[in-house]
Design a protein around this motif. Sequence first.
Motif, mmCIF file in Angstrom:
data_model
loop_
_atom_site.group_PDB
_atom_site.id
_atom_site.type_symbol
_atom_site.label_atom_id
_atom_site.label_comp_id
_atom_site.label_asym_id
_atom_site.label_seq_id
_atom_site.Cartn_x
_atom_site.Cartn_y
_atom_site.Cartn_z
ATOM 1 N N GLN A 159 -5.622 4.918 -13.384
ATOM 2 C CA GLN A 159 -5.131 6.184 -12.773
ATOM 3 C C GLN A 159 -4.861 7.362 -14.023
ATOM 4 O O GLN A 159 -4.884 8.432 -13.505
ATOM 5 C CB GLN A 159 -3.697 6.019 -11.938
ATOM 6 C CG GLN A 159 -4.301 5.184 -10.903
ATOM 7 C CD GLN A 159 -3.047 5.034 -9.931
ATOM 8 O OE1 GLN A 159 -2.469 5.945 -9.532
ATOM 9 N NE2 GLN A 159 -2.618 3.723 -9.309
ATOM 10 N N GLN A 185 3.052 -0.116 -9.663
ATOM 11 C CA GLN A 185 1.589 -0.342 -9.912
ATOM 12 C C GLN A 185 0.931 -0.171 -10.985
ATOM 13 O O GLN A 185 1.670 0.536 -12.030
ATOM 14 C CB GLN A 185 0.920 0.743 -8.727
ATOM 15 C CG GLN A 185 1.188 2.152 -9.091
ATOM 16 C CD GLN A 185 0.614 2.824 -7.883
ATOM 17 O OE1 GLN A 185 -0.673 2.883 -7.772
ATOM 18 N NE2 GLN A 185 1.289 3.803 -7.601
ATOM 19 N N GLU A 232 -7.941 2.972 -4.513
ATOM 20 C CA GLU A 232 -7.419 4.320 -3.982
ATOM 21 C C GLU A 232 -8.350 5.250 -3.328
ATOM 22 O O GLU A 232 -9.424 5.393 -3.746
ATOM 23 C CB GLU A 232 -6.611 5.014 -4.951
ATOM 24 C CG GLU A 232 -7.138 5.375 -5.982
ATOM 25 C CD GLU A 232 -5.853 6.199 -6.995
ATOM 26 O OE1 GLU A 232 -5.168 7.239 -6.346
ATOM 27 O OE2 GLU A 232 -5.693 5.899 -8.211
ATOM 28 N N HIS A 277 -3.570 9.565 1.649
ATOM 29 C CA HIS A 277 -3.985 8.988 0.299
ATOM 30 C C HIS A 277 -3.593 7.346 0.324
ATOM 31 O O HIS A 277 -2.274 7.560 0.487
ATOM 32 C CB HIS A 277 -3.746 9.793 -0.749
ATOM 33 C CG HIS A 277 -3.882 9.188 -2.102
ATOM 34 N ND1 HIS A 277 -3.400 9.103 -3.090
ATOM 35 C CD2 HIS A 277 -5.135 8.608 -2.640
ATOM 36 C CE1 HIS A 277 -3.866 8.795 -4.014
ATOM 37 N NE2 HIS A 277 -5.073 8.464 -3.927
ATOM 38 N N TYR A 278 -4.319 6.645 0.236
ATOM 39 C CA TYR A 278 -4.187 5.105 0.084
ATOM 40 C C TYR A 278 -4.204 4.578 -1.182
ATOM 41 O O TYR A 278 -5.270 4.533 -1.589
ATOM 42 C CB TYR A 278 -4.987 4.617 1.259
ATOM 43 C CG TYR A 278 -4.766 4.990 2.789
ATOM 44 C CD1 TYR A 278 -3.515 4.786 3.336
ATOM 45 C CD2 TYR A 278 -5.686 5.500 3.526
ATOM 46 C CE1 TYR A 278 -3.230 5.231 4.779
ATOM 47 C CE2 TYR A 278 -5.583 6.079 4.824
ATOM 48 C CZ TYR A 278 -4.419 5.866 5.225
ATOM 49 O OH TYR A 278 -4.130 6.349 6.619
ATOM 50 N N SER A 279 -3.230 3.954 -1.619
ATOM 51 C CA SER A 279 -3.441 3.391 -2.972
ATOM 52 C C SER A 279 -3.044 1.800 -2.832
ATOM 53 O O SER A 279 -1.838 1.499 -2.324
ATOM 54 C CB SER A 279 -2.354 4.005 -3.969
ATOM 55 O OG SER A 279 -2.618 3.229 -5.238
ATOM 56 N N TYR A 280 -3.912 0.782 -3.318
ATOM 57 C CA TYR A 280 -3.458 -0.448 -3.090
ATOM 58 C C TYR A 280 -2.972 -1.203 -4.320
ATOM 59 O O TYR A 280 -3.574 -1.112 -5.329
ATOM 60 C CB TYR A 280 -4.826 -1.263 -2.595
ATOM 61 C CG TYR A 280 -5.417 -1.131 -1.293
ATOM 62 C CD1 TYR A 280 -5.416 -2.082 -0.421
ATOM 63 C CD2 TYR A 280 -5.956 0.166 -0.864
ATOM 64 C CE1 TYR A 280 -5.966 -1.763 0.940
ATOM 65 C CE2 TYR A 280 -6.648 0.410 0.103
ATOM 66 C CZ TYR A 280 -6.671 -0.535 1.156
ATOM 67 O OH TYR A 280 -7.248 -0.473 2.603
ATOM 68 N N ILE A 293 1.008 -1.271 -0.281
ATOM 69 C CA ILE A 293 -0.079 -0.031 -0.042
ATOM 70 C C ILE A 293 0.866 1.276 0.014
ATOM 71 O O ILE A 293 1.866 1.209 0.805
ATOM 72 C CB ILE A 293 -0.900 0.128 1.086
ATOM 73 C CG1 ILE A 293 -2.033 -0.988 1.147
ATOM 74 C CG2 ILE A 293 -1.834 1.329 1.325
ATOM 75 C CD1 ILE A 293 -2.707 -1.386 2.392
ATOM 76 N N LYS A 294 0.736 2.155 -1.060
ATOM 77 C CA LYS A 294 1.399 3.412 -1.014
ATOM 78 C C LYS A 294 0.706 4.404 -0.358
ATOM 79 O O LYS A 294 -0.524 4.461 -0.348
ATOM 80 C CB LYS A 294 1.433 4.110 -2.585
ATOM 81 C CG LYS A 294 2.128 5.130 -2.563
ATOM 82 C CD LYS A 294 2.240 5.675 -3.933
ATOM 83 C CE LYS A 294 2.903 6.941 -3.835
ATOM 84 N NZ LYS A 294 3.022 7.627 -5.351
#
Length: 523
Positions: free
Chosen positions: A488, A483, A138, A129-132, A119-120
């Motif tokens: 995106q 990713q 996200e 901000h969470y990005s899987y 996870i970023k």
Amino acid sequence: MKQWWYCLLVVLLALPLGAAEMPLNMTQGVTDISGKVYDLHMTILYICCAIGLVVFGIMIYSMIYHRKSKGAVAANFHESTKVEIAWTVIPFIILIAMAIPATKTLIAMEDPSNADLTIKITGSQWKWHYSYFDKDIEFYSTLSTPREQIDGDQTKGENYLLEVDKPLVLPINRKVRFLMTSDDVIHSWWVPAFAVKKDANPGFINEAWTRIDKPGIYRGQCAELCGKDHGFMPIVVNALSEADFDNWLIEQKQLVKTEAAEAAASMSQTLSLVDLNQQGEQVYLARCAACHQPNGAGLPGVFPSLIGSPIIKGPVEEHLNIVINGKPGTAMQAFAKQISAQEIAAVITYERNAWGNDSGDVVQAADVGNFSNNSAISPKPATEAADTAAINNVAETLTETTPQAAEAIGKIVTPEELPTLTMEQLMAEGEQVYAATCAACHQPTGTGIPGAFPSLIASPVVTGPISGHIDIVMHGKPGTAMQAFSRQLSPQQMAAVITYERNAWGNNSGDAVQPADVASHGQ
């Protein structure tokens, strides 16, 4: 003398028994690492307490039994080799005894290898901000404590300033790797129950990891002085069982489709000025008031006032542009991916009519989509219906970013409909996309971070077949931090950044990748 030893033994045994109940002591946490950190903390604490008892005990004993009133006479000697050896060797042995378990724990804390999930985490003022990776999920997580509680108009809740609108959801019994960076200033992601506290620095990536042992809600906050609202940037983690987490992933993918359909439907809605102002006020208080203040007055010298400002009073296009794309070099963030077109329209309408601005301008969701597609707009009265052409333009925009939205509208852009750009146009746009999306890992100079993120200078991917380069940008690389960007970035943005990478930093391939190349590759 025996009584002294008995007392000392009782004290040493009582400390471990009561330590876990001490409110000021370190918490034990819910991960194996947090348990090791707690045990290390208690071990060092006991060693320090023992040293303190011995040293102060000898001092007190000496003062009592060797005082002048008892006729004690100080020994007359200098330089004892035995004493010097003792006070050198004994502390050395103690330090070694402390260093061995500490080193083992630190090495374990810094080993994010073989993670099941990456996870970023990106910090920005003042949200996370969470990005899987590889999950196409996200979202932003912001403070949800009501403004009335913050202002003291309501009784503060149980989790005051430690509650968010969207918590980070993690599975238990799986190793989760965190990649942390920042959009603006230095933040610090800290969850005590996981024993994870890592700085998020702009332009750099820091790593951490956790493996949670039991389900539950765990709270933390930014532990860095990141600005005026540092205390308003909480972290909430919802740890689920493995089965529940897998179900949550499925729900999120369905939610993306639902939100895309709702976004598409909103393009045909025409809301009244009253409705837009009501929604806009809610969005403003949740997203904008931290900087510009609830009364729109801003903070002089830091955040500009919105009362009668040139942006508010000027053309709607400029207002849309700064809300959608932000303003580089300032704290004004781009909200295009943070809130929906309907919310952007509502908050702009609210700002243009609140605090005495009274412009009468009404901005609809279709206007936001129309602007995103580089078409000029003008404010519409509240009674004017949404324009059919605007909806079609929005459909094209949504097609590039979310296939589900385009599918909901029923309009798909084919590769033949995409523009053909010059090398100069591709390089200019590609540099912007790279700086915003890729530079955090691969660095602005393309050199990467050795051992973590590969260099793009003369790399096999960049100098190899274009199809391979397109594939890794679109679909990512499983098992790494790379990713998938297919949802995106638009085909044009991916084409631009690939062209830029293949020609920047001395790569000079001469390759010009067009949006149609990317769109065709994805079919």
